[in-house]
Design a protein around this motif. Structure first.
Motif, PDB file in Angstrom:
ATOM      1  N   ILE A   1       5.119   3.303   2.487  1.00  0.00           N
ATOM      2  CA  ILE A   1       4.770   2.061   1.797  1.00  0.00           C
ATOM      3  C   ILE A   1       4.687   0.965   2.860  1.00  0.00           C
ATOM      4  N   VAL A   2       3.583   0.253   2.863  1.00  0.00           N
ATOM      5  CA  VAL A   2       3.404  -0.852   3.794  1.00  0.00           C
ATOM      6  C   VAL A   2       3.301  -2.136   2.973  1.00  0.00           C
ATOM      7  N   PHE A   3       4.224  -3.058   3.228  1.00  0.00           N
ATOM      8  CA  PHE A   3       4.246  -4.360   2.575  1.00  0.00           C
ATOM      9  C   PHE A   3       3.715  -5.377   3.577  1.00  0.00           C
ATOM     10  N   ALA A   4       2.790  -6.223   3.140  1.00  0.00           N
ATOM     11  CA  ALA A   4       2.227  -7.225   4.041  1.00  0.00           C
ATOM     12  C   ALA A   4       2.098  -8.559   3.326  1.00  0.00           C
ATOM     13  N   ASP A   5       2.436  -9.624   4.041  1.00  0.00           N
ATOM     14  CA  ASP A   5       2.238 -10.969   3.509  1.00  0.00           C
ATOM     15  C   ASP A   5       1.758 -11.870   4.637  1.00  0.00           C
ATOM     16  N   GLU A   6       1.275 -13.037   4.255  1.00  0.00           N
ATOM     17  CA  GLU A   6       0.845 -14.042   5.225  1.00  0.00           C
ATOM     18  C   GLU A   6       1.726 -15.271   5.099  1.00  0.00           C
ATOM     19  N   GLY A   7       3.011 -15.023   4.845  1.00  0.00           N
ATOM     20  CA  GLY A   7       3.974 -16.101   4.644  1.00  0.00           C
ATOM     21  C   GLY A   7       4.455 -16.691   5.949  1.00  0.00           C
ATOM     22  N   PRO A   8       5.631 -17.300   5.911  1.00  0.00           N
ATOM     23  CA  PRO A   8       6.145 -18.031   7.067  1.00  0.00           C
ATOM     24  C   PRO A   8       6.654 -17.148   8.198  1.00  0.00           C
ATOM     25  N   GLY A   9       6.801 -15.845   7.961  1.00  0.00           N
ATOM     26  CA  GLY A   9       7.375 -14.975   8.979  1.00  0.00           C
ATOM     27  C   GLY A   9       8.884 -15.115   9.010  1.00  0.00           C
ATOM     28  N   ILE A  10       9.515 -14.314   9.838  1.00  0.00           N
ATOM     29  CA  ILE A  10      10.976 -14.314   9.935  1.00  0.00           C
ATOM     30  C   ILE A  10      11.359 -14.849  11.311  1.00  0.00           C
ATOM     31  N   PRO A  11      11.958 -16.042  11.369  1.00  0.00           N
ATOM     32  CA  PRO A  11      12.241 -16.667  12.662  1.00  0.00           C
ATOM     33  C   PRO A  11      13.254 -15.905  13.517  1.00  0.00           C
TER      34      PRO A  11
ATOM     35  N   GLU B   1       0.868  -1.177   0.000  1.00  0.00           N
ATOM     36  CA  GLU B   1       0.000   0.000   0.000  1.00  0.00           C
ATOM     37  C   GLU B   1       0.902   1.223   0.000  1.00  0.00           C
ATOM     38  N   VAL B   2       0.796   2.008  -1.058  1.00  0.00           N
ATOM     39  CA  VAL B   2       1.645   3.177  -1.268  1.00  0.00           C
ATOM     40  C   VAL B   2       0.803   4.418  -1.007  1.00  0.00           C
ATOM     41  N   SER B   3       1.290   5.294  -0.117  1.00  0.00           N
ATOM     42  CA  SER B   3       0.504   6.490   0.191  1.00  0.00           C
ATOM     43  C   SER B   3       1.382   7.714   0.402  1.00  0.00           C
ATOM     44  N   ARG B   4       0.791   8.824   0.105  1.00  0.00           N
ATOM     45  CA  ARG B   4       1.404  10.116   0.391  1.00  0.00           C
ATOM     46  C   ARG B   4       1.079  10.426   1.849  1.00  0.00           C
ATOM     47  N   VAL B   5       2.064  10.917   2.581  1.00  0.00           N
ATOM     48  CA  VAL B   5       1.867  11.288   3.980  1.00  0.00           C
ATOM     49  C   VAL B   5       2.402  12.699   4.187  1.00  0.00           C
ATOM     50  N   ASP B   6       1.984  13.304   5.266  1.00  0.00           N
ATOM     51  CA  ASP B   6       2.425  14.659   5.595  1.00  0.00           C
ATOM     52  C   ASP B   6       2.484  14.766   7.106  1.00  0.00           C
TER      53      ASP B   6
ATOM     54  N   GLY C   1       3.171 -14.354   9.140  1.00  0.00           N
ATOM     55  CA  GLY C   1       3.509 -13.390   8.109  1.00  0.00           C
ATOM     56  C   GLY C   1       4.294 -12.204   8.623  1.00  0.00           C
ATOM     57  N   THR C   2       4.506 -11.265   7.710  1.00  0.00           N
ATOM     58  CA  THR C   2       5.350 -10.109   7.982  1.00  0.00           C
ATOM     59  C   THR C   2       4.714  -8.852   7.405  1.00  0.00           C
ATOM     60  N   THR C   3       4.812  -7.767   8.163  1.00  0.00           N
ATOM     61  CA  THR C   3       4.404  -6.446   7.683  1.00  0.00           C
ATOM     62  C   THR C   3       5.580  -5.505   7.885  1.00  0.00           C
ATOM     63  N   ILE C   4       5.953  -4.811   6.831  1.00  0.00           N
ATOM     64  CA  ILE C   4       7.045  -3.844   6.886  1.00  0.00           C
ATOM     65  C   ILE C   4       6.524  -2.508   6.398  1.00  0.00           C
ATOM     66  N   SER C   5       6.764  -1.468   7.184  1.00  0.00           N
ATOM     67  CA  SER C   5       6.360  -0.104   6.827  1.00  0.00           C
ATOM     68  C   SER C   5       7.614   0.753   6.692  1.00  0.00           C
ATOM     69  N   VAL C   6       7.737   1.446   5.565  1.00  0.00           N
ATOM     70  CA  VAL C   6       8.865   2.345   5.337  1.00  0.00           C
ATOM     71  C   VAL C   6       8.334   3.714   4.946  1.00  0.00           C
ATOM     72  N   THR C   7       9.070   4.751   5.381  1.00  0.00           N
ATOM     73  CA  THR C   7       8.689   6.126   5.052  1.00  0.00           C
ATOM     74  C   THR C   7       9.934   6.879   4.617  1.00  0.00           C
ATOM     75  N   LYS C   8       9.764   7.710   3.592  1.00  0.00           N
ATOM     76  CA  LYS C   8      10.813   8.609   3.129  1.00  0.00           C
ATOM     77  C   LYS C   8      10.219  10.013   3.098  1.00  0.00           C
ATOM     78  N   TRP C   9      10.885  10.963   3.778  1.00  0.00           N
ATOM     79  CA  TRP C   9      10.407  12.349   3.868  1.00  0.00           C
ATOM     80  C   TRP C   9      11.175  13.256   2.926  1.00  0.00           C
ATOM     81  N   CYS C  10      10.504  14.279   2.424  1.00  0.00           N
ATOM     82  CA  CYS C  10      11.199  15.310   1.650  1.00  0.00           C
ATOM     83  C   CYS C  10      12.158  16.033   2.572  1.00  0.00           C
TER      84      CYS C  10
END
Length: 139
Positions: A80-90, A66-71, A129-138
């Motif tokens: 950007i939030v990446f989500a899966d329902e995979g095996p996870g990270i041990p 999920e890609v979004s503009r934030v302020d 699973g795993t969810t990763i959220s990343v943000t890049k600011w101007c």
């Protein structure tokens, strides 16, 4: 295509194939230009998004981004939030170590992506699973 005029604008991309990884890259590039990230920061966020989308596909068995503009009231950015329902990270600490790989690559995916962004959050549970959220600011 999404218009990125409002802070709440978001677009979700299902990640089930290599073509979807390319779609995420293109979407992130479009938004990076729209929020006026510098060329260097555009490259950083697109690179991080590409690595994380590929991880979602290869290690998570697919998922979504999920890609979004934030302020934050002072400057715009991209989340950007990446989500899966995979095996996870041990072993998350090990997975975030430079050079660690389970797939025969260079082992710079997670740790490299973390260095390329301003904010990096990861939530993982083995078997769920795993969810990763990343943000890049101007700047």
């Amino acid at each position: 295509m999404t218009t990125w005029d409002g802070a709440a604008a978001a677009e979700r991309v299902a990640i089930t194939s290599d073509q979807d990884v390319v779609r995420v890259r293109q979407l992130v590039r479009t938004l990076a230009v729209a929020v006026k990230l510098s060329l260097v920061d555009q490259t950083k966020i697109v690179t991080a998004a590409s690595e994380l989308a590929r991880n979602t596909l290869v290690y998570g068995g697919g998922g979504n981004a999920e890609v979004s503009r934030v302020d934050n009231g002072r400057k715009p950015g991209i989340r950007i939030v990446f989500a899966d329902e995979g095996p996870g990270i041990p072993d998350l600490d090990l997975a975030l170590t430079d050079g660690y790989t389970t797939g025969g690559g260079m082992g710079l995916g997670l740790s490299g992506a973390r260095r390329l962004v301003d904010e990096f959050e990861i939530d993982t549970e083995v078997g769920k699973g795993t969810t990763i959220s990343v943000t890049k600011w101007c700047r």
